[in-house]
Design a protein around this motif. Structure first.
Motif, short mmCIF file in Angstrom:
data_model
loop_
_atom_site.label_atom_id
_atom_site.label_comp_id
_atom_site.label_asym_id
_atom_site.label_seq_id
_atom_site.Cartn_x
_atom_site.Cartn_y
_atom_site.Cartn_z
N ILE A 1 -3.86 3.99 -11.44
CA ILE A 1 -2.91 4.96 -11.74
C ILE A 1 -3.35 6.31 -11.93
N THR A 2 -2.88 7.35 -10.90
CA THR A 2 -3.30 8.70 -11.56
C THR A 2 -1.88 9.74 -11.59
N SER A 3 -0.90 9.09 -11.09
CA SER A 3 0.31 10.05 -11.51
C SER A 3 1.48 9.35 -11.49
N VAL A 4 2.59 9.79 -12.57
CA VAL A 4 3.84 9.04 -12.52
C VAL A 4 4.85 9.97 -12.00
N GLY A 5 5.70 9.49 -11.40
CA GLY A 5 6.65 10.42 -10.74
C GLY A 5 7.97 10.43 -11.87
N ASN A 6 8.73 11.49 -11.32
CA ASN A 6 9.99 11.82 -12.26
C ASN A 6 10.95 10.95 -12.31
N TYR A 7 11.05 10.62 -13.85
CA TYR A 7 12.25 9.62 -14.32
C TYR A 7 11.64 8.18 -13.91
N ALA A 8 10.53 7.92 -13.57
CA ALA A 8 9.96 6.60 -13.20
C ALA A 8 10.35 5.63 -14.33
N VAL B 1 7.07 -6.47 -15.41
CA VAL B 1 6.48 -6.05 -14.35
C VAL B 1 5.05 -6.36 -13.97
N THR B 2 4.49 -6.96 -13.27
CA THR B 2 2.93 -7.07 -12.80
C THR B 2 2.61 -6.25 -11.72
N TYR B 3 1.94 -5.23 -11.83
CA TYR B 3 1.37 -4.25 -10.71
C TYR B 3 0.15 -4.31 -10.51
N GLN B 4 -0.09 -4.97 -9.28
CA GLN B 4 -1.39 -5.16 -8.85
C GLN B 4 -1.70 -4.13 -7.60
N SER B 5 -0.79 -3.50 -7.11
CA SER B 5 -0.95 -2.61 -5.88
C SER B 5 -2.01 -1.78 -6.04
N PRO B 6 -2.74 -1.47 -4.97
CA PRO B 6 -3.73 -0.23 -5.23
C PRO B 6 -3.13 1.20 -5.03
N VAL B 7 -1.80 1.33 -4.96
CA VAL B 7 -1.09 2.61 -4.95
C VAL B 7 -1.17 3.32 -6.20
N SER B 8 -1.66 4.66 -6.17
CA SER B 8 -2.14 5.21 -7.39
C SER B 8 -0.92 6.11 -7.99
N THR B 9 0.01 6.06 -7.25
CA THR B 9 1.19 7.00 -7.77
C THR B 9 2.54 5.76 -7.81
N ILE B 10 2.99 6.16 -9.30
CA ILE B 10 4.37 5.44 -9.56
C ILE B 10 5.40 6.38 -9.17
N SER B 11 6.14 6.04 -8.23
CA SER B 11 7.06 7.06 -7.67
C SER B 11 8.18 7.37 -8.50
N THR C 1 0.80 -0.99 0.02
CA THR C 1 0.22 -0.06 0.06
C THR C 1 0.88 1.44 -0.02
N SER C 2 2.20 1.06 0.03
CA SER C 2 3.20 2.34 -0.09
C SER C 2 4.28 1.97 -0.69
N ILE C 3 4.65 2.71 -1.69
CA ILE C 3 6.03 2.49 -2.65
C ILE C 3 6.81 3.53 -2.57
N GLY C 4 8.07 3.54 -1.98
CA GLY C 4 9.14 4.61 -2.19
C GLY C 4 9.78 4.92 -3.48
N GLN C 5 10.61 5.87 -3.53
CA GLN C 5 11.28 6.12 -4.82
C GLN C 5 12.31 5.03 -4.90
N GLY C 6 12.53 5.02 -6.41
CA GLY C 6 13.83 3.89 -6.89
C GLY C 6 13.80 2.60 -6.39
N VAL C 7 12.80 1.90 -5.82
CA VAL C 7 12.67 0.69 -5.18
C VAL C 7 13.49 -0.34 -6.00
N PHE C 8 13.02 -0.28 -7.47
CA PHE C 8 13.61 -1.30 -8.47
C PHE C 8 14.53 -0.60 -9.38
N GLN C 9 15.15 0.55 -8.98
CA GLN C 9 16.11 1.19 -10.03
C GLN C 9 17.29 0.45 -10.44
N THR C 10 17.68 0.46 -11.58
CA THR C 10 18.87 -0.12 -11.97
C THR C 10 18.93 -1.69 -11.75
#
Length: 181
Positions: free
Chosen positions: A159-166, A131-141, A116-125
């Motif tokens: 999904i309602t918003s996508v973060g910088n450089y996601a 990717v299968t996205y089943q989370s209810p989190v509406s923002t891709i960080s 229910t919460s996803i921080g920045q850059g979790v899977f970066q690099t």
């Protein structure tokens, strides 16, 4: 009891309990920096562990790790800078802290509905191609999937918003928007 540091070989087994002055203590957490940059290849995390601190296992040579289902908290950068090719997500975990699994070689993930919460850059690099996205989190960080090999991505309808450089520096050729998960 909490594991706070390590001196030893490349393979770690975290015990279920430790004794001090004839008193037995259950080991339930791994503190921040406990195994930071210790050149470990394997770690066996016991089933009593419920929290893993910031940078706890960062900057090692871990190829795989099984995180027990009792874990409810994994700190920022906890498994960053390793060689993980896959991961399991404990069923009691509800959030990903910033950069938890960044700089590894993970090729595919499913972000489950209990996250229910996803921080920045979790899977970066990593080496993500799926990717299968089943989370209810509406923002891709910010930086969430940056520097991977994703050829496509399907945005769930929540999904309602996508973060910088996601999705910066991927191989995206196809994007689908609005598909229910």
């Amino acid at each position: 009891a909490t594991v706070t540091s390590y001196t030893g070989g490349q393979s770690v087994v975290i015990p279920f309990s430790v004794s001090s002055n004839s008193i037995k203590y259950n080991v339930t957490s791994i503190s921040q920096n406990a195994f930071l940059n210790d050149s470990i290849n394997t770690i066996n995390i016991n089933m009593n562990i419920n929290s893993i601190g910031n940078y706890a296992c960062a900057s090692n040579n871990l190829v795989s790790v099984t995180v027990p289902n009792m874990v409810t908290s994994i700190g920022s950068y906890a498994f960053a800078n390793n060689k993980l090719t896959s991961l399991n997500i404990p069923s009691k975990l509800t959030s990903f802290s910033d950069y938890t699994y960044s700089n590894n070689t993970i090729t595919q993930i499913t972000i489950p509905s209990f996250i229910t919460s996803i921080g920045q850059g979790v899977f970066q690099t990593n080496n993500l191609t799926s990717v299968t996205y089943q989370s209810p989190v509406s923002t891709i960080s910010d930086f969430l999937f940056a520097n991977n090999k994703l050829p496509s991505f399907t945005f769930p309808s929540n999904i309602t918003s996508v973060g910088n450089y996601a999705f910066n520096n991927n191989l995206l050729a196809t994007i689908e928007i609005g598909r229910a998960h």
